[in-house]
Design an enzyme around this catalytic site. Structure first.
Site, short mmCIF file in Angstrom:
data_model
loop_
_atom_site.label_atom_id
_atom_site.label_comp_id
_atom_site.label_asym_id
_atom_site.label_seq_id
_atom_site.Cartn_x
_atom_site.Cartn_y
_atom_site.Cartn_z
N ASP A 38 0.85 -1.18 0.00
CA ASP A 38 0.00 0.00 0.00
C ASP A 38 0.89 1.23 0.00
O ASP A 38 2.00 1.21 0.54
CB ASP A 38 -0.88 -0.02 1.26
CG ASP A 38 -1.71 1.24 1.39
OD1 ASP A 38 -2.35 1.61 0.41
OD2 ASP A 38 -1.69 1.85 2.47
N ASP A 86 -7.22 -2.04 3.05
CA ASP A 86 -6.29 -3.12 2.73
C ASP A 86 -6.74 -4.46 3.29
O ASP A 86 -6.17 -5.50 2.95
CB ASP A 86 -4.90 -2.80 3.29
CG ASP A 86 -4.36 -1.48 2.81
OD1 ASP A 86 -4.37 -1.27 1.59
OD2 ASP A 86 -3.93 -0.67 3.64
N ASP A 141 -1.92 -0.43 5.92
CA ASP A 141 -2.20 0.09 7.26
C ASP A 141 -3.61 0.64 7.37
O ASP A 141 -3.90 1.38 8.28
CB ASP A 141 -1.18 1.16 7.65
CG ASP A 141 -1.35 2.44 6.84
OD1 ASP A 141 -2.00 2.37 5.78
OD2 ASP A 141 -0.83 3.49 7.26
#
Length: 1015
Positions: free
Chosen positions: A378, A728, A724
């Protein structure tokens, strides 16, 4: 209402039958609650968020990770009885339980009574209970942190019902409710905008989409085909936060039907898959169970001729006696401590990874990093800080001798008021507030601002309320400081964190009284505030550079604080700098300006936003973490492909990748960068090709991330997903390993840790199995030779408990090899135990068993404290009572020989533990003190063994006696050669012999014949 984003406001209101001026009636609320359900995420199985807080460079991030968890009667933890039963769901453990039951039944059949009669089954069950306790404690500790899912649901909401506004619990909302939201509000459900109560409404929805900037919301319907979350600009998503503006909206989805609920549903549809190590251990358990069963049956059959020996008192009693030996053999062969040791080792690895700012979704997932081939990372919050900060400033230095622009760079990438300002030569400014333009930039940043920055002592971090760009300006004002005295920087450092958070901002807010405000609007692209100080009225403005510059007629000079006309030449220079900031540097730019207003003016209008004095240009970004470049390059060196996955737009993401510097080997991103919609439009063959080349995947929502992971897995890639945010979560769950992290550097460190954990796991498996093979050889050889039992079952259990447990766990602390990140990823179907390695097991195990039997025989034939009988007498011990002998038959019941053999077994296994500091490196290269935990565990093990030898109650319990010095000397002579034997085997492993042997046995590998990934 699934398509509320595509409907007009009247259509949505008509659908729910609600008057926007009155809200729902009580009858409608009851009806809608019955139809649509409550606004809570149902307590389904396997859904919860893991929150993990860690401190990095003075800032505390909250990491989120979806992991499975059961809910029982509304509780947020797996029922205790389920956790306990789960620990016994293992083939080897079931065999041990069967052995305990058989041992118990044999004791009853033989009419045995007292403590010793049921000692063996009791000890087996105690060991299993200890192992189960380790597993339960580990999982319980994890689940204690897994109770934060509802933290992302708002607690209350301002709702209009029956014509009146009231504050209600968010759980009572139903579709059709009219809700009012403002700055700082957490959205309580999925809402459709119906009325704008300010010039604009901006929402931070990074937690859902990963976008680094807040999103402006609007009333118009969305006509985009296949709209993703980012396209639904009229929808306020549950759990996101309003950072600017005020509006009213109608509830369109609640509970599990919200965007947050769709993540939960995606999690429920994702099946947990066994990790490579778990599959290997399952295969190993099946293989070991077959071998144990075969050897037990073989030992029993070999001794059929001895069933009728007089010493047994009959055929049936003889069969029972040798059946007990077979049970003892099973106990010896099974590494009882293996589940606990594996769990402990993985838990230690998980804790070490947590210190690296990464947390994995389950313990067995840790070792999967060792064979990871693709890392999907990410962007927002992982490769970047997810904290907008000003990085560059451009002002006019002087216009007296030509146009001279000055640029400043600013350090510090968090919400903490920490950082310095550097000039174009890289020299730090000691007192930035002494420069007129920087001083006025600080004023404007503090006053033309609606955000709040504060220090949270509980979380030990600085927190923001409001728009990220405004917060960045507040932090800039703190970094510039205040004018007036030379000790300002050091004086600010003496403040408490709570006072320091907005000290300079509060100073300017106290100096200037805000009189009137013109909110930001999309057509003007700017905002202004009228302030008064000592009967002087000044209007400060900020906004898009093109808007501000077009309204300026003069400009402030940084060298002397004078104001000069804004000529076409200066305007062109400013526009050039703006193009450089926004293009090459991809910064988000704002321009700042001011205007002296007539004395006594109390209001400002749009007509006042002209003839402004330009102050400066600021460029800000969500900065990449400084450590990310080296981390990504380290992964590439290790043969791991890194893919950046983000909800941001393509241009911004590509710029970040270039800024990181880890993708410099790519000339461009053609064929390597795709938006989610571009990828979906490709044919199946084109998708396959794209996946093999892809480096960047943009404009994605949670379902796209999960789809990407699945597609890569179909290409037999082992995927690690880092992130985080809630967005996700489905991909983290679907990936072979999901890592929630707050630092890009944790990627490479986590991979290295995963590889080290796998290597250490192999080492302690090797140690435990080679030791247990020795115990099997000991029992088997004694049975074949026809000599008395070398070890009684309770002694075997003691050896397994003590020597298998502590040293094996300590092996998990072996240091990483220096070249751990230079090797290519291991194949997912690579066997834990190869042919050559299994051959080494057999050789070491054979010596351990033979040395144990040798110690037993030595006492009878050569020991000064023994009877010194011929070997033939020892082999015919069972007929001692039927013939005349020169020695009493009671010597065969003496506890000395079994004590010697048991001590040999313990000591030889301690030396064997030292062999496992490295698979192939000599003890000369990696000495014992390289792992002090192992040295300490060996010391504790020997101390415990001495306790049972020399403490009377324990010696009776374990059927042992104290040893003499001569007996200890013999024990050492028999035990030490195991090191020399393994040194020879390591030498061959480091050379080509082991490799050739391994290739010849490739098809005969015991633990992995062929892996088929069922996707």
């Amino acid at each position: 209402m699934e398509d509320a984003f595509a409907r007009s406001v009247p259509e949505v209101l008509d659908f729910f039958g609600v008057d926007p001026t009155k809200g729902l009636t009580d009858i409608q609320v009851t009806s809608h609650a019955r139809i649509y359900g409550r606004n809570v995420l149902p307590q389904e199985e396997k859904v919860i968020f893991l929150c993990f807080w860690h401190l990095t460079f003075g800032r505390l991030f909250q990491l989120l990770l979806l992991v499975r968890m059961s809910w029982d009667c509304g509780c947020t933890s797996t029922p205790f009885w389920k956790l306990v039963l789960k620990q016994f769901d293992d083939l080897l453990v079931k065999i041990l339980i069967a052995a305990a039951v058989v041992s118990f039944l044999l004791a009853l059949v033989n009419g045995e009574t007292g403590l010793t009669a049921f000692l063996e089954p009791s000890v087996i069950l105690m060991i299993l209970a200890a192992n189960a306790a380790v597993g339960v404690i580990t999982e319980t500790n994890a689940e204690k942190a897994l109770e934060e899912l509802r933290a992302y649901q708002a607690d209350v909401a301002t709702v209009m019902r029956n014509g009146c506004f009231s504050i209600l619990p968010a759980t009572e909302l139903v579709p059709g409710d009219i809700v009012e939201v403002s700055v700082g509000c957490k959205i309580p459900a999925d809402l459709r905008m119906i009325d704008m109560l300010s010039d604009q409404l901006r929402v931070d929805q990074a937690i859902l989409t990963g976008e680094s900037s807040s999103v402006e919301k609007e009333l118009e319907s969305t006509l985009t085909t296949n709209a993703v979350y980012q396209d639904k600009t009229n929808i306020l998503f549950s759990g996101t936060v309003v950072v600017a503006g005020r509006a009213r909206a109608v509830v369109v989805e609640v509970g599990s039907n919200t965007a947050m609920g769709s993540i939960r549903d995606s999690m429920l549809r994702t099946e947990d898959e066994a990790t490579p190590l778990k599959r290997k251990l399952d295969e190993f358990g099946t293989f070991l169970a077959k071998v144990i069963a075969g050897i037990c049956i073989l030992v029993w059959i070999v001794n059929i001729g001895h069933f009728r020996d007089p010493v047994h008192g009959g055929f049936f009693q003889g069969a029972v006696h040798y059946f007990k030996i077979a049970v003892a053999l099973a106990v010896a062969a099974i590494p009882e401590g293996l589940p606990a040791v594996v769990t402990t080792c993985l838990a230690l690895g998980t804790k070490r990874m947590a210190r690296l700012n990464a947390i994995v979704r389950s313990l067995p997932s840790v070792e999967t990093l060792g064979c990871t081939t693709v890392i999907c990372s990410d962007k927002t919050g992982t490769l970047t800080t997810n904290m907008m900060s000003v990085s560059k400033i451009c002002v006019l230095q002087s216009a007296s001798h030509g146009v001279v622009a000055a640029e400043y760079s600013i350090s510090g990438t968090t919400y903490a008021p920490e950082g310095s300002i550097f000039d174009g030569m890289g020299m730090q400014l000691d007192f930035p507030a002494q420069f007129p333009c920087l001083l006025h930039i600080a004023m404007c940043s503090a006053l033309c601002n609606e955000s709040v920055i504060q220090y949270n002592p509980d979380k030990k971090k600085y927190e923001k309320i409001g728009e990220s760009t405004e917060v960045a300006l507040r932090i800039l004002a703190e970094k510039v400081g205040l004018p007036g005295f030379d000790s300002m920087p050091s004086a600010l450092n003496m403040l408490t964190k709570h006072e320091r958070a907005s000290y300079c901002n509060h100073y300017w807010e106290n100096q200037f009284k805000k009189i009137s405000l013109l909110d930001f609007s999309r057509d003007r692209k700017m905002m202004s505030v009228l302030c008064s100080r000592k009967q002087i009225e000044i209007m400060f403005s900020k906004g898009a550079p093109e808007s501000i510059i077009s309204k300026c007629t003069s400009i402030l000079c940084n060298d002397d604080g004078s104001t000069v006309p804004l000529t076409a030449h200066i305007r062109a220079e400013l526009e050039s700098r703006f193009s450089s900031f926004a293009g090459k540097d991809t910064l988000r730019c704002l321009a700042l300006a001011l205007k002296r207003m007539p004395t006594g003016q109390q209001n400002i209008s749009l007509d006042d936003e002209k003839d402004l004095t330009f102050i400066g240009l600021v460029g800000m970004l969500d900065p990449p973490r400084e450590e990310v470049r080296d981390a990504i390059l380290s992964c590439m060196t290790a043969g791991i492909r890194v893919m950046v996955v983000t909800g941001d737009n393509k241009t911004t993401a590509e710029s970040l990748c270039r800024k990181i510097g880890a993708f410099d080997h790519l000339q461009d991103f053609v064929g390597r960068s795709f938006t989610a919609s571009e990828f979906e439009d490709l044919s199946a063959l084109e998708k396959t090709t794209a996946l093999q080349q892809m480096t960047l995947f943009t404009r994605v929502e949670p379902s796209h991330k999960k789809m990407l992971v699945e597609a890569l897995q179909h290409q037999n890639e082992v995927v690690a997903m880092t992130g985080d945010g809630v967005n996700d979560a489905p991909a983290l769950k679907k990936a072979d390993i999901g890592i929630a992290m707050g630092s890009g550097t944790a990627v490479a460190k986590a991979v290295a840790e995963g590889r080290a954990i796998y290597n250490n796991t192999k080492q302690f498996i090797r140690y435990m199995i080679s030791s247990n093979i020795g115990e099997v050889v000991c029992i088997f050889v004694a049975a074949v030779l026809g000599i008395p039992d070398t070890l009684v079952p309770v002694q075997l259990l003691w050896v397994n408990l003590v020597t298998d447990g502590l040293p094996a766990t300590a092996i998990g602390f072996n240091k990483q090899d220096s070249d751990v990140m230079k090797a290519k990823p291991r194949k997912i179907n690579e066997a834990v135990v190869s042919g050559w390695l299994f051959f080494r097991y057999l050789v070491i195990g054979a010596y351990v068993g033979l040395a144990t039997v040798a110690g037993f025989i030595w006492w009878f034939i050569y020991s000064d404290t023994g009877p010194k009988i011929p070997y033939s007498e020892l082999m015919n011990f069972d007929s001692c009572l039927k013939r005349e002998t020169t020695y009493p038959c009671s010597i065969f019941s003496d506890r000395h020989p079994s004590t010697v053999s048991m001590t040999v077994l313990v000591v030889v296994e301690m030396f064997n533990a030292l062999n496992n500091l490295s698979e192939n490196q000599s003890l000369v290269v990696i000495p014992p003190w390289s792992n002090l935990w192992l040295v300490g565990s060996i010391g504790v093990t020997m101390l415990l063994h001495c306790l049972i030898l020399y403490v009377h109650p324990l010696s009776i319990l374990f059927s042992v006696v104290p040893l003499t010095w001569d007996e200890w000397t013999t024990v050492l002579y028999l035990s030490f050669p195991v090191i020399m034997i393994d040194e020879i085997l390591k030498f061959f492993s480091r050379n080509s012999l082991g490799m050739r042997f391994n290739l010849r046995l490739r098809r005969a590998e015991f633990l992995s014949k062929r892996e088929v990934r069922d996707k």
